[in-house]
Design an enzyme around this catalytic site. Sequence first.
Site, short mmCIF file in Angstrom:
data_model
loop_
_atom_site.label_atom_id
_atom_site.label_comp_id
_atom_site.label_asym_id
_atom_site.label_seq_id
_atom_site.Cartn_x
_atom_site.Cartn_y
_atom_site.Cartn_z
N ASN A 112 0.92 -1.13 -0.06
CA ASN A 112 -0.11 -0.01 -0.06
C ASN A 112 0.87 1.12 0.13
O ASN A 112 1.39 1.52 0.85
CB ASN A 112 -0.81 0.10 1.35
CG ASN A 112 -1.74 1.20 1.45
OD1 ASN A 112 -1.38 2.45 0.95
ND2 ASN A 112 -3.18 0.88 1.73
N GLU A 154 -3.82 1.92 -2.96
CA GLU A 154 -4.14 3.23 -2.60
C GLU A 154 -3.09 4.22 -3.38
O GLU A 154 -2.24 4.90 -2.95
CB GLU A 154 -3.66 3.39 -1.08
CG GLU A 154 -4.54 4.54 -0.60
CD GLU A 154 -4.36 4.53 1.13
OE1 GLU A 154 -4.88 5.56 1.45
OE2 GLU A 154 -3.99 3.67 1.69
N ASP A 164 -4.20 -5.05 0.79
CA ASP A 164 -4.58 -4.34 2.13
C ASP A 164 -6.06 -4.62 2.26
O ASP A 164 -6.97 -4.16 1.81
CB ASP A 164 -4.43 -2.69 2.05
CG ASP A 164 -4.65 -2.21 3.24
OD1 ASP A 164 -5.23 -2.78 4.15
OD2 ASP A 164 -4.69 -0.78 3.32
N ASN A 211 -7.54 -4.35 5.47
CA ASN A 211 -8.11 -3.54 6.37
C ASN A 211 -8.63 -4.48 7.51
O ASN A 211 -9.82 -3.93 7.84
CB ASN A 211 -8.72 -2.67 5.75
CG ASN A 211 -8.23 -1.15 5.47
OD1 ASN A 211 -7.42 -0.66 6.24
ND2 ASN A 211 -8.63 -0.63 4.31
N ASP A 243 -2.13 -6.31 5.83
CA ASP A 243 -1.67 -6.46 4.67
C ASP A 243 -1.47 -7.95 4.43
O ASP A 243 -0.57 -8.70 5.27
CB ASP A 243 -0.41 -5.81 4.01
CG ASP A 243 -0.86 -4.25 4.24
OD1 ASP A 243 -1.16 -3.67 3.36
OD2 ASP A 243 -0.26 -3.66 5.44
N ASP A 277 2.73 4.65 5.23
CA ASP A 277 2.60 4.16 6.52
C ASP A 277 2.50 2.61 6.73
O ASP A 277 2.43 1.82 7.69
CB ASP A 277 1.26 4.70 7.35
CG ASP A 277 0.20 4.87 6.22
OD1 ASP A 277 0.08 4.38 5.30
OD2 ASP A 277 -0.95 5.43 6.86
N HIS A 278 2.51 1.91 5.36
CA HIS A 278 2.44 0.46 5.24
C HIS A 278 3.95 0.14 4.90
O HIS A 278 4.77 0.84 4.33
CB HIS A 278 1.83 0.04 4.19
CG HIS A 278 0.07 0.26 4.45
ND1 HIS A 278 -0.74 -0.86 4.88
CD2 HIS A 278 -0.60 1.34 4.40
CE1 HIS A 278 -1.99 -0.46 4.96
NE2 HIS A 278 -1.91 1.01 4.72
#
Length: 258
Positions: free
Chosen positions: A7, A34, A147, A149, A218, A247-248
């Site tokens: 991501n 993303e 991802d 989530n 993920d 941030d991943h």
Amino acid sequence: MKIATYNVNGINGRLPVLLRWLEEEQPDIVSLQELKAPDEKFPEGAIRDLGYDAVWHGQKSWNGVAILSRVGKIHETRRGLPGDPDPTQSRYLEAAVNGILIGALYLPNGNPRPGPKFAYKLAWFDKLIEHAAGLYASGAPVVLAGDFNVMPTERDVYKPERWVDDALFAPEVRAAFSRLLEQGWTDAVRTIHPDETVYTFFDYFRNAFARNAGLRIDHFLLSPALRDRLLDAQVDLKVRGWEKTSDHAPVWIELADA
């Protein structure tokens, strides 16, 4: 074969990070999520300069998924999840690459819960489970990567008591992930690391990465045709520490040759 999911949290704003990682690690196939870019703004040239073919399903400002390959042509088989409750959101892309079917996905976040965003997440998950059942039944070598989530268990989240009201840890969402696994899919990272703390996401706030206060959201799910070919699964944590990074962290698996 090394297959990765990442991501990128904005492909153009973080393009130097993506290119550096691709050049250093040289994954064979990559699922990106993303993108936050419309189709015409996808940085095709820069990625092709590194030797990667690419297909993408973009969306202005939000969402977006892509598949990259340096081991052969990408044969796109599906753009969008069948029955997506909101097909204007670019969240699913499927393609055959080098003898494997790759489903690149970005499952909705779902916050705030309750509310329409959470209802959409559950509806999208239901449609993913329905589509995955068909992929599984085909007997083809399939990888669902992206991802999701969702933190499947308490072991997949730092201080789970702080997440009890969050859409990523909601009982309904964790139950949906379990229903997906019950079809027979293999959680590749957990197979390699059954008892270890493994995180793939670290918030930008509260010094989360330095404290190892993360989430495992993920995932790689493998069909039975690939289960015995799984050799390794790791998280490229160093990338999360780079300047202006996502941030991943990228996650990858290694598969033995067929």
